[in-house]
Each structure stands twice: as C-alpha cells, then as structure tokens.
Motif scaffolding. Structure first.
Motif, PDB file in Angstrom:
ATOM      1  N   ILE A 155       0.845  -1.198   0.000  1.00  0.00           N
ATOM      2  CA  ILE A 155       0.000   0.000   0.000  1.00  0.00           C
ATOM      3  C   ILE A 155       0.880   1.247   0.000  1.00  0.00           C
ATOM      4  O   ILE A 155       0.566   2.255  -0.649  1.00  0.00           O
ATOM      5  CB  ILE A 155      -0.947  -0.008   1.215  1.00  0.00           C
ATOM      6  CG1 ILE A 155      -1.965  -1.151   1.073  1.00  0.00           C
ATOM      7  CG2 ILE A 155      -1.677   1.318   1.342  1.00  0.00           C
ATOM      8  CD1 ILE A 155      -2.841  -1.342   2.294  1.00  0.00           C
ATOM      9  N   GLY A 156       2.001   1.189   0.726  1.00  0.00           N
ATOM     10  CA  GLY A 156       2.934   2.307   0.720  1.00  0.00           C
ATOM     11  C   GLY A 156       3.481   2.588  -0.672  1.00  0.00           C
ATOM     12  O   GLY A 156       3.526   3.734  -1.120  1.00  0.00           O
ATOM     13  N   LEU A 157       3.887   1.531  -1.380  1.00  0.00           N
ATOM     14  CA  LEU A 157       4.381   1.702  -2.748  1.00  0.00           C
ATOM     15  C   LEU A 157       3.283   2.226  -3.666  1.00  0.00           C
ATOM     16  O   LEU A 157       3.545   3.034  -4.576  1.00  0.00           O
ATOM     17  CB  LEU A 157       4.919   0.368  -3.271  1.00  0.00           C
ATOM     18  CG  LEU A 157       6.177  -0.171  -2.586  1.00  0.00           C
ATOM     19  CD1 LEU A 157       6.499  -1.572  -3.092  1.00  0.00           C
ATOM     20  CD2 LEU A 157       7.365   0.769  -2.833  1.00  0.00           C
ATOM     21  N   PHE A 158       2.065   1.776  -3.434  1.00  0.00           N
ATOM     22  CA  PHE A 158       0.922   2.241  -4.229  1.00  0.00           C
ATOM     23  C   PHE A 158       0.702   3.737  -4.013  1.00  0.00           C
ATOM     24  O   PHE A 158       0.485   4.499  -4.966  1.00  0.00           O
ATOM     25  CB  PHE A 158      -0.314   1.438  -3.823  1.00  0.00           C
ATOM     26  CG  PHE A 158      -1.500   1.632  -4.721  1.00  0.00           C
ATOM     27  CD1 PHE A 158      -1.448   1.282  -6.060  1.00  0.00           C
ATOM     28  CD2 PHE A 158      -2.685   2.142  -4.222  1.00  0.00           C
ATOM     29  CE1 PHE A 158      -2.548   1.454  -6.893  1.00  0.00           C
ATOM     30  CE2 PHE A 158      -3.794   2.310  -5.038  1.00  0.00           C
ATOM     31  CZ  PHE A 158      -3.725   1.969  -6.385  1.00  0.00           C
ATOM     32  N   LEU A 159       0.763   4.175  -2.750  1.00  0.00           N
ATOM     33  CA  LEU A 159       0.635   5.600  -2.454  1.00  0.00           C
ATOM     34  C   LEU A 159       1.771   6.395  -3.090  1.00  0.00           C
ATOM     35  O   LEU A 159       1.565   7.512  -3.587  1.00  0.00           O
ATOM     36  CB  LEU A 159       0.645   5.829  -0.944  1.00  0.00           C
ATOM     37  CG  LEU A 159      -0.642   5.544  -0.172  1.00  0.00           C
ATOM     38  CD1 LEU A 159      -0.402   5.757   1.314  1.00  0.00           C
ATOM     39  CD2 LEU A 159      -1.768   6.430  -0.660  1.00  0.00           C
ATOM     40  N   ALA A 160       2.975   5.834  -3.076  1.00  0.00           N
ATOM     41  CA  ALA A 160       4.136   6.536  -3.629  1.00  0.00           C
ATOM     42  C   ALA A 160       3.960   6.806  -5.119  1.00  0.00           C
ATOM     43  O   ALA A 160       4.214   7.923  -5.593  1.00  0.00           O
ATOM     44  CB  ALA A 160       5.406   5.724  -3.385  1.00  0.00           C
ATOM     45  N   ILE A 161       3.526   5.792  -5.870  1.00  0.00           N
ATOM     46  CA  ILE A 161       3.399   5.994  -7.315  1.00  0.00           C
ATOM     47  C   ILE A 161       2.270   6.971  -7.638  1.00  0.00           C
ATOM     48  O   ILE A 161       2.342   7.732  -8.605  1.00  0.00           O
ATOM     49  CB  ILE A 161       3.207   4.641  -8.047  1.00  0.00           C
ATOM     50  CG1 ILE A 161       3.520   4.824  -9.548  1.00  0.00           C
ATOM     51  CG2 ILE A 161       1.808   4.086  -7.850  1.00  0.00           C
ATOM     52  CD1 ILE A 161       3.622   3.516 -10.302  1.00  0.00           C
ATOM     53  N   ILE A 162       1.221   6.981  -6.795  1.00  0.00           N
ATOM     54  CA  ILE A 162       0.144   7.954  -6.992  1.00  0.00           C
ATOM     55  C   ILE A 162       0.645   9.367  -6.712  1.00  0.00           C
ATOM     56  O   ILE A 162       0.365  10.312  -7.460  1.00  0.00           O
ATOM     57  CB  ILE A 162      -1.057   7.612  -6.091  1.00  0.00           C
ATOM     58  CG1 ILE A 162      -1.742   6.340  -6.604  1.00  0.00           C
ATOM     59  CG2 ILE A 162      -2.059   8.764  -6.058  1.00  0.00           C
ATOM     60  CD1 ILE A 162      -2.782   5.793  -5.673  1.00  0.00           C
ATOM     61  N   VAL A 368       3.907   9.353   3.652  1.00  0.00           N
ATOM     62  CA  VAL A 368       3.190   8.228   4.258  1.00  0.00           C
ATOM     63  C   VAL A 368       3.705   6.911   3.675  1.00  0.00           C
ATOM     64  O   VAL A 368       3.835   5.908   4.377  1.00  0.00           O
ATOM     65  CB  VAL A 368       1.670   8.368   4.037  1.00  0.00           C
ATOM     66  CG1 VAL A 368       0.935   7.123   4.533  1.00  0.00           C
ATOM     67  CG2 VAL A 368       1.137   9.600   4.755  1.00  0.00           C
ATOM     68  N   ALA A 369       4.023   6.927   2.371  1.00  0.00           N
ATOM     69  CA  ALA A 369       4.574   5.728   1.720  1.00  0.00           C
ATOM     70  C   ALA A 369       5.888   5.316   2.363  1.00  0.00           C
ATOM     71  O   ALA A 369       6.139   4.124   2.589  1.00  0.00           O
ATOM     72  CB  ALA A 369       4.779   5.997   0.228  1.00  0.00           C
ATOM     73  N   VAL A 370       6.726   6.282   2.671  1.00  0.00           N
ATOM     74  CA  VAL A 370       8.017   5.985   3.316  1.00  0.00           C
ATOM     75  C   VAL A 370       7.791   5.270   4.643  1.00  0.00           C
ATOM     76  O   VAL A 370       8.459   4.268   4.956  1.00  0.00           O
ATOM     77  CB  VAL A 370       8.821   7.285   3.537  1.00  0.00           C
ATOM     78  CG1 VAL A 370      10.060   7.001   4.383  1.00  0.00           C
ATOM     79  CG2 VAL A 370       9.233   7.896   2.208  1.00  0.00           C
ATOM     80  N   LEU A 371       6.841   5.765   5.427  1.00  0.00           N
ATOM     81  CA  LEU A 371       6.559   5.151   6.728  1.00  0.00           C
ATOM     82  C   LEU A 371       6.050   3.721   6.574  1.00  0.00           C
ATOM     83  O   LEU A 371       6.436   2.827   7.336  1.00  0.00           O
ATOM     84  CB  LEU A 371       5.526   5.987   7.481  1.00  0.00           C
ATOM     85  CG  LEU A 371       5.899   7.443   7.788  1.00  0.00           C
ATOM     86  CD1 LEU A 371       4.769   8.125   8.553  1.00  0.00           C
ATOM     87  CD2 LEU A 371       7.203   7.521   8.582  1.00  0.00           C
ATOM     88  N   MET A 372       5.202   3.490   5.581  1.00  0.00           N
ATOM     89  CA  MET A 372       4.599   2.169   5.411  1.00  0.00           C
ATOM     90  C   MET A 372       5.591   1.159   4.836  1.00  0.00           C
ATOM     91  O   MET A 372       5.606  -0.012   5.236  1.00  0.00           O
ATOM     92  CB  MET A 372       3.364   2.270   4.520  1.00  0.00           C
ATOM     93  CG  MET A 372       2.262   3.144   5.094  1.00  0.00           C
ATOM     94  SD  MET A 372       0.783   3.224   4.083  1.00  0.00           S
ATOM     95  CE  MET A 372       0.049   1.631   4.452  1.00  0.00           C
ATOM     96  N   VAL A 373       6.430   1.594   3.912  1.00  0.00           N
ATOM     97  CA  VAL A 373       7.399   0.676   3.306  1.00  0.00           C
ATOM     98  C   VAL A 373       8.467   0.278   4.325  1.00  0.00           C
ATOM     99  O   VAL A 373       9.113  -0.762   4.184  1.00  0.00           O
ATOM    100  CB  VAL A 373       8.037   1.314   2.051  1.00  0.00           C
ATOM    101  CG1 VAL A 373       9.163   0.463   1.491  1.00  0.00           C
ATOM    102  CG2 VAL A 373       6.974   1.517   0.971  1.00  0.00           C
ATOM    103  N   GLY A 374       8.618   1.062   5.359  1.00  0.00           N
ATOM    104  CA  GLY A 374       9.595   0.743   6.401  1.00  0.00           C
ATOM    105  C   GLY A 374       9.357  -0.603   7.055  1.00  0.00           C
ATOM    106  O   GLY A 374      10.278  -1.186   7.641  1.00  0.00           O
TER     107      GLY A 374
END
Length: 447
Positions: A155-162, A368-374
């Motif tokens: 989900i983090g990567l998904f947010l990042a690309i968006i 937020v993506a950075v936090l989730m991919v962590g």
C-alpha cells in the motif's frame, strides 16, 4: 455565591463528569494534558481533510461534498471511539484505501464510484461482524506476518506511485510503461519541496510537519500566481452529491468479491496494528498484555467504515499519527473527543481546502509511503519462502495498480511456495481458504 465561586463550582462539576466518563485519575492524566494531546494529534493528522477530497475527486466525486463528509465522519467516529472505548486515538478515511478506491476500483477497473462505495459498505459490515463475534483474533493469528508486511508495504508503494504521478514526477510511457517527467516544471519542484520539508521537519520532531509543509507549498503557489485565493472561511459545502449515493446491491457481484475482501482485510490489519502500537504506548495493556476495550475500539472502527460509506467517504481507519498525542500525554478518550471536535469545526474551512494544489499534497502521500514501506525491515530475507510472497504482494500493487490484485497474488503465492519448499505445515487453513477464493476469482472473473 459570587462569580468566582460559581466558576469554581462549575469547573469542579465538569471535572467530575469527565472523571466519570474517562477515568482520568486511574490513567494518571489530567483534563489539560488530554486537551493538549488531542490538539497535538489533530495537527499531525488534519492533512487528511485536504488530501482526501482531491484524491477522490479524480474518481468523479464532488470535492466540496467530500470535504464536508471527511470532516464529519472523522469527527463523529473519533468522538465515538473516545466515548465508547475510552481510547486516545483519531479515526478518519484511510489514505491507502482511498487511493485504492479512486485509482484502482473506479479508474482502473471501471466501476462507478457508487458501486465502489457499496463495496466499502460491505467491507465495513464484514469488519464489524468479525469484531463483534471475535473472529478477528483467529484471522490475525492465522495469517502469516510476512503477508501482513507485504500488504502494508505494498500500500505504501501504491501511495508513492500515486503521489509521484499527481506531481508529474512520473508519467506514462508507451515504451517503458512509466518514465521520468519534466522535473524542472513548477509542480514537480513544489511536490519535491513538500516532501523534503515534511521529512526534514518530522526528523526534527515537529508534530505538524505534514500540515506545515502543505501550507508552505500552497503559500508559494499563491505568491507565484499558480493558485487563486478564494477565502478562508465559509458555510460548509452540501453533502448532497455524495450522501447516501452508494450502490449497496450493485456491489454484490462476483467480480467485486476481491474488492470487498480487500477493503475488509486491509482495514483489519491496519487497524489492529495501529491500535496495538498506540495502545501499548498509552499504557492500555493489562498485566497479561491484553489491551483494555480493544474489541470496543475495533467495533467502533468497523461501524465507522460502513456509516462513512453511507455518508460518501471510503473506509475509515485508525491513524498511527495518534501516537503523537500519546507522546504528549494522552491516555483516555478525552483526547479522542478533542480530536473529533476539532475535525467538526473544520467544516467551515472549505475555501482553504479548495486552494490546496495536488503538488502540495503529493509530498504527504510519498511521506506516508516511506513510513509504510519501512515495515519491510521486519522481513526475514534469509527465508525465501517468506521473502518471495512479501515481494510479490508488495510489488504487484503498484505495478497492477490494484491493492486487491497484490493481496490476491500474495495469498496464492504463499501456500504454493511453502508446499514446493516442503514447508506445508506453515500454511494455515485460513490462508488456504483465501488462496482458493482468490484463485477462483481470477479463473472465473478475471482481474
């Protein structure tokens, strides 16, 4: 009785009411501490009222109505969890699931936003029932940690690309699918500045780092003439364009099963993880490590999701930013009531929200993506049978532009890999059941 005596009597009476409601002394806290904690959490998570309407408007929904609905559901659900569960936590429509709703289900799969909102409704009903009948613990315990990590990071990567797409930093390409955009343009530069400000300020410990960065970039856009000033305060926009417009029965089709399951399970994992993390920091665990009123908090979260769908907002979830309020001393539901009250007051700030450009909020999405991919740091990369399903789950979300597809492929890959590696005993019955369900969905209904 003079005026000062009357004031002291009223204050004492109010303290008594608050003590009975929230058991402040038992949690070793005070009214002032709880109010400060609530304001702290609000400042760290109020960016959602600016980000979510812009994100969902891409799905054809009315941004003004979404702004009002987001403020109201965040306010009501947060106050509810404070009063019913006595938890110091903030609730609001979730970032990842909102992105999934708009960009995958509506734009990617071609469903109307009304049908997609119906799927949110059923996902919320399912989540609420799992909590009421206490099936949640069995599911959480039987699904491997690696798949939960894969879902969170995906989900983090998904947010990042968006976020990168909204900023124009990444654009489409026929030859390579995606490529770098013109990063010398104003929008990509401002998006990058927004991200850099958030990261720098957050690292220094500023509670409102996201909000301050969004405000700074918006102000720069205003000075540069890229944004038109429309005012700060007005009557709330009508919710009529989204209120009750969901298609509940239209979402009950075989091809929507994966979407409904995705809304339910992602919220289940996300909420459970957030509540455990925040509850532990708030000292809400008893001597056996069990969280007080955990089931009440879960029921409130699940109920808020289907109620939010009726109001026109996708899945409501608990926000990990609540940890900032706990760090400021929040221990009871009075913190949540404070957060919710401030969200309700924000309904008068719609002109301000309308001025916030996509590039200002793109930095927040990437942050937020950075936090989730962590969470990938918790994967046992030496065990290929655990690592491979994580990568499949996470990477297929942005590449297929669908959280549902990423979850489905991860659940299918996990038992197949384990069996081929001679580790079939690692696969629980629930994982086998979900893998079979997702496989049948692909075979008979496609993606």
């Amino acid at each position: 009785m003079n005026y000062s005596e009357t004031g002291r009597a009223m204050e004492k009476n109010n303290d008594g009411i608050l003590e009975r409601l929230f058991k402040l002394r038992a949690h070793n806290t005070t009214v002032r501490t709880e109010l400060v904690a609530g304001f702290t959490t609000f400042i760290t998570m109020c960016y959602v009222i600016f980000v979510i309407p812009g994100m969902l408007s891409a799905a054809g929904m009315d941004a003004g109505a979404l702004f009002t609905a987001t403020c109201i559901i965040a306010g009501i659900s947060t106050i509810a969890i404070g009063l019913y569960a006595n938890w110091p936590i903030g609730l609001a429509p979730g970032m990842g699931l909102n992105a999934f709703f708009a960009f995958a289900v509506v734009i990617g799969m071609g469903h109307s936003w009304q049908i997609a909102m119906g799927a949110v409704f059923w996902g919320g009903i399912g989540f609420m029932l799992l909590s009421i009948f206490k099936v949640r613990e069995w599911i959480i315990n039987s699904i491997p940690n690696s798949l939960r990590i894969g879902i969170t990071s995906g989900i983090g990567l998904f947010l990042a690309i968006i976020g990168l797409k909204n900023a124009g930093i990444v654009i489409g390409s026929q030859g390579t699918l995606v490529t770098l955009g013109d990063v010398t343009q104003f929008a990509p530069l401002m998006a990058a500045l927004s991200l850099f400000l958030i990261v720098g300020l957050a690292f220094r410990g500023y509670k409102g780092a996201v909000l301050l960065a969004i405000a700074t970039v918006t102000l720069i856009g205003l000075i540069a003439g890229d944004i038109n000033y429309t005012g700060l305060v007005s009557a709330p926009p009508s919710m009529a364009p989204v209120l009750g417009e969901l298609d509940i029965m239209g979402a009950l089709t075989p091809e929507m099963i994966g979407v409904i399951v995705s809304f339910m399970f992602v919220n289940l994992f996300d909420t459970t993880g957030t509540l455990i993390a925040v509850g532990d920091k708030a000292g809400l665990a008893d001597k056996n490590g069990k969280m007080k009123n955990m089931n009440r908090a879960m029921i409130t979260d699940g109920t808020s999701s289907w109620v939010g769908a009726l109001m026109g907002t996708p899945t409501v979830t608990s926000y990990v930013e609540s940890a900032s309020g706990v760090a400021a001393g929040g221990r009871t539901g009075l913190t949540a009531v404070t957060i919710g009250t401030l969200f309700l007051l924000c309904i008068f700030l719609s002109p301000l929200a309308g001025m916030v450009p996509a590039y200002a909020t793109a930095g927040a999405l990437i942050y937020v993506a950075v936090l989730m991919v962590g969470s990938l740091g918790n994967v046992d990369w030496n065990d290929l049978t655990e690592a491979a399903p994580v990568l499949i789950t996470a990477i297929m979300m942005p590449l297929s532009f669908s959280i549902a597809n990423g979850i489905a492929l991860g659940f299918i890959a996990y038992p197949v890999i384990k069996v081929l590696a001679g580790k079939s005993s690692d696969v629980s019955i629930s994982v086998w059941a979900l893998a079979a369900l997702f496989a049948l969905k692909f075979v008979f209904f496609g993606v």
